[in-house]
Design a protein around this motif. Structure first.
Motif, mmCIF file in Angstrom:
data_model
loop_
_atom_site.group_PDB
_atom_site.id
_atom_site.type_symbol
_atom_site.label_atom_id
_atom_site.label_comp_id
_atom_site.label_asym_id
_atom_site.label_seq_id
_atom_site.Cartn_x
_atom_site.Cartn_y
_atom_site.Cartn_z
ATOM 1 N N GLY A 15 18.517 7.435 77.566
ATOM 2 C CA GLY A 15 17.398 8.052 76.866
ATOM 3 C C GLY A 15 17.067 7.424 75.523
ATOM 4 N N TYR A 16 17.796 6.356 75.128
ATOM 5 C CA TYR A 16 17.465 5.642 73.881
ATOM 6 C C TYR A 16 15.993 5.263 73.913
ATOM 7 C CZ TYR A 16 17.054 1.558 70.771
ATOM 8 O OH TYR A 16 16.642 0.657 69.819
ATOM 9 N N ILE A 17 15.324 5.429 72.776
ATOM 10 C CA ILE A 17 13.900 5.111 72.692
ATOM 11 C C ILE A 17 13.685 3.945 71.743
ATOM 12 C CG2 ILE A 17 11.668 5.966 71.875
ATOM 13 C CD1 ILE A 17 12.329 8.620 73.134
ATOM 14 N N TYR A 18 12.952 2.944 72.228
ATOM 15 C CA TYR A 18 12.528 1.828 71.380
ATOM 16 C C TYR A 18 11.041 1.969 71.133
ATOM 17 C CZ TYR A 18 11.321 -2.570 69.408
ATOM 18 O OH TYR A 18 10.830 -3.514 68.538
ATOM 19 N N ASP A 19 10.680 2.110 69.873
ATOM 20 C CA ASP A 19 9.288 2.233 69.442
ATOM 21 C C ASP A 19 8.889 0.913 68.789
ATOM 22 O OD1 ASP A 19 6.909 2.764 68.075
ATOM 23 O OD2 ASP A 19 7.583 4.679 67.286
ATOM 24 N N GLU A 20 7.905 0.235 69.379
ATOM 25 C CA GLU A 20 7.490 -1.074 68.854
ATOM 26 C C GLU A 20 7.087 -0.991 67.381
ATOM 27 O OE1 GLU A 20 5.659 -3.288 72.794
ATOM 28 O OE2 GLU A 20 4.295 -2.143 71.528
ATOM 29 N N GLU A 21 6.405 0.066 67.003
ATOM 30 C CA GLU A 21 5.931 0.187 65.619
ATOM 31 C C GLU A 21 7.101 0.272 64.640
ATOM 32 O OE1 GLU A 21 2.535 2.542 63.073
ATOM 33 O OE2 GLU A 21 3.342 3.522 64.847
ATOM 34 N N ALA A 22 8.130 1.038 64.997
ATOM 35 C CA ALA A 22 9.283 1.226 64.107
ATOM 36 C C ALA A 22 10.304 0.102 64.231
ATOM 37 C CB ALA A 22 9.955 2.558 64.416
ATOM 38 N N GLY A 23 10.348 -0.539 65.422
ATOM 39 C CA GLY A 23 11.379 -1.542 65.658
ATOM 40 C C GLY A 23 12.751 -0.877 65.667
ATOM 41 N N ASP A 24 13.783 -1.664 65.456
ATOM 42 C CA ASP A 24 15.148 -1.158 65.313
ATOM 43 C C ASP A 24 15.882 -2.124 64.390
ATOM 44 O OD1 ASP A 24 17.708 -0.141 65.483
ATOM 45 O OD2 ASP A 24 17.652 0.138 67.654
ATOM 46 N N PRO A 25 15.635 -1.978 63.076
ATOM 47 C CA PRO A 25 16.222 -2.928 62.118
ATOM 48 C C PRO A 25 17.740 -3.070 62.237
ATOM 49 C CG PRO A 25 14.547 -1.599 61.046
ATOM 50 C CD PRO A 25 14.760 -1.011 62.427
ATOM 51 N N GLY A 26 18.427 -2.002 62.626
ATOM 52 C CA GLY A 26 19.872 -2.069 62.796
ATOM 53 C C GLY A 26 20.285 -3.012 63.914
ATOM 54 N N GLU A 27 19.362 -3.273 64.831
ATOM 55 C CA GLU A 27 19.602 -4.190 65.944
ATOM 56 C C GLU A 27 18.920 -5.544 65.720
ATOM 57 O OE1 GLU A 27 21.543 -3.761 68.806
ATOM 58 O OE2 GLU A 27 22.244 -2.103 67.588
ATOM 59 N N LEU A 29 15.692 -5.934 65.068
ATOM 60 C CA LEU A 29 14.313 -5.913 65.564
ATOM 61 C C LEU A 29 13.417 -5.313 64.482
ATOM 62 C CD1 LEU A 29 15.158 -4.605 69.148
ATOM 63 C CD2 LEU A 29 14.660 -6.962 68.477
ATOM 64 N N ALA A 30 12.670 -6.173 63.832
ATOM 65 C CA ALA A 30 11.822 -5.747 62.722
ATOM 66 C C ALA A 30 10.725 -4.798 63.194
ATOM 67 C CB ALA A 30 11.194 -6.970 62.053
ATOM 68 N N PRO A 31 10.257 -3.908 62.317
ATOM 69 C CA PRO A 31 9.110 -3.068 62.678
ATOM 70 C C PRO A 31 7.951 -3.937 63.158
ATOM 71 C CG PRO A 31 10.070 -2.300 60.631
ATOM 72 C CD PRO A 31 10.760 -3.596 60.980
ATOM 73 N N ALA A 40 14.868 -11.305 77.148
ATOM 74 C CA ALA A 40 15.103 -10.682 78.459
ATOM 75 C C ALA A 40 16.550 -10.242 78.634
ATOM 76 C CB ALA A 40 14.704 -11.650 79.568
ATOM 77 N N ASP A 41 17.480 -10.882 77.917
ATOM 78 C CA ASP A 41 18.892 -10.518 78.060
ATOM 79 C C ASP A 41 19.336 -9.438 77.069
ATOM 80 O OD1 ASP A 41 18.829 -12.036 75.743
ATOM 81 O OD2 ASP A 41 20.462 -13.377 76.329
ATOM 82 N N TRP A 42 18.374 -8.864 76.340
ATOM 83 C CA TRP A 42 18.678 -7.769 75.412
ATOM 84 C C TRP A 42 19.178 -6.562 76.201
ATOM 85 C CZ3 TRP A 42 16.516 -2.832 74.670
ATOM 86 C CH2 TRP A 42 16.796 -2.207 73.461
ATOM 87 N N ILE A 43 20.109 -5.813 75.605
ATOM 88 C CA ILE A 43 20.616 -4.604 76.253
ATOM 89 C C ILE A 43 20.491 -3.416 75.312
ATOM 90 C CG2 ILE A 43 22.198 -5.808 77.824
ATOM 91 C CD1 ILE A 43 24.478 -5.060 75.841
ATOM 92 N N CYS A 44 20.483 -2.230 75.879
ATOM 93 C CA CYS A 44 20.404 -0.997 75.106
ATOM 94 C C CYS A 44 21.569 -0.946 74.119
ATOM 95 C CB CYS A 44 20.461 0.212 76.051
ATOM 96 S SG CYS A 44 20.465 1.800 75.183
ATOM 97 N N PRO A 45 21.279 -0.693 72.837
ATOM 98 C CA PRO A 45 22.357 -0.664 71.844
ATOM 99 C C PRO A 45 23.296 0.536 72.006
ATOM 100 C CG PRO A 45 20.274 -0.063 70.837
ATOM 101 C CD PRO A 45 19.967 -0.514 72.235
ATOM 102 N N LEU A 46 22.879 1.546 72.747
ATOM 103 C CA LEU A 46 23.724 2.730 72.918
ATOM 104 C C LEU A 46 24.612 2.667 74.151
ATOM 105 C CD1 LEU A 46 21.306 5.626 71.896
ATOM 106 C CD2 LEU A 46 22.899 4.326 70.476
#
Length: 59
Positions: A15-27, A29-31, A40-46
């Motif tokens: 159920g992890y959510i990736y929002d393009e607008e917010a990104g995920d700076p901890g991973e 991924l800039a906003p 393509a080889d990225w995986i869910c951080p959770l």
């Protein structure tokens, strides 16, 4: 593509959510990072689920 609305993607497994607008700076991924620009080889951080197993959702 900059004129396209941002989208949101959800992991089918945890159920992890990736929002393009917010990104995920901890991973690293800039906003504003688009889903298509994530490797393509990225995986869910959770839970480690592959990118292919995410679904676009509307919140």
């Amino acid at each position: 593509m900059a004129d396209q609305p941002y989208k949101t993607w959800q992991c089918r497994t945890c159920g992890y959510i990736y929002d393009e607008e917010a990104g995920d700076p901890g991973e690293g991924l800039a906003p504003g990072t688009r889903w298509a620009d994530i490797p393509a080889d990225w995986i869910c951080p959770l839970c480690g689920t592959p990118k292919i197993d995410f679904d676009m959702i509307e919140l």
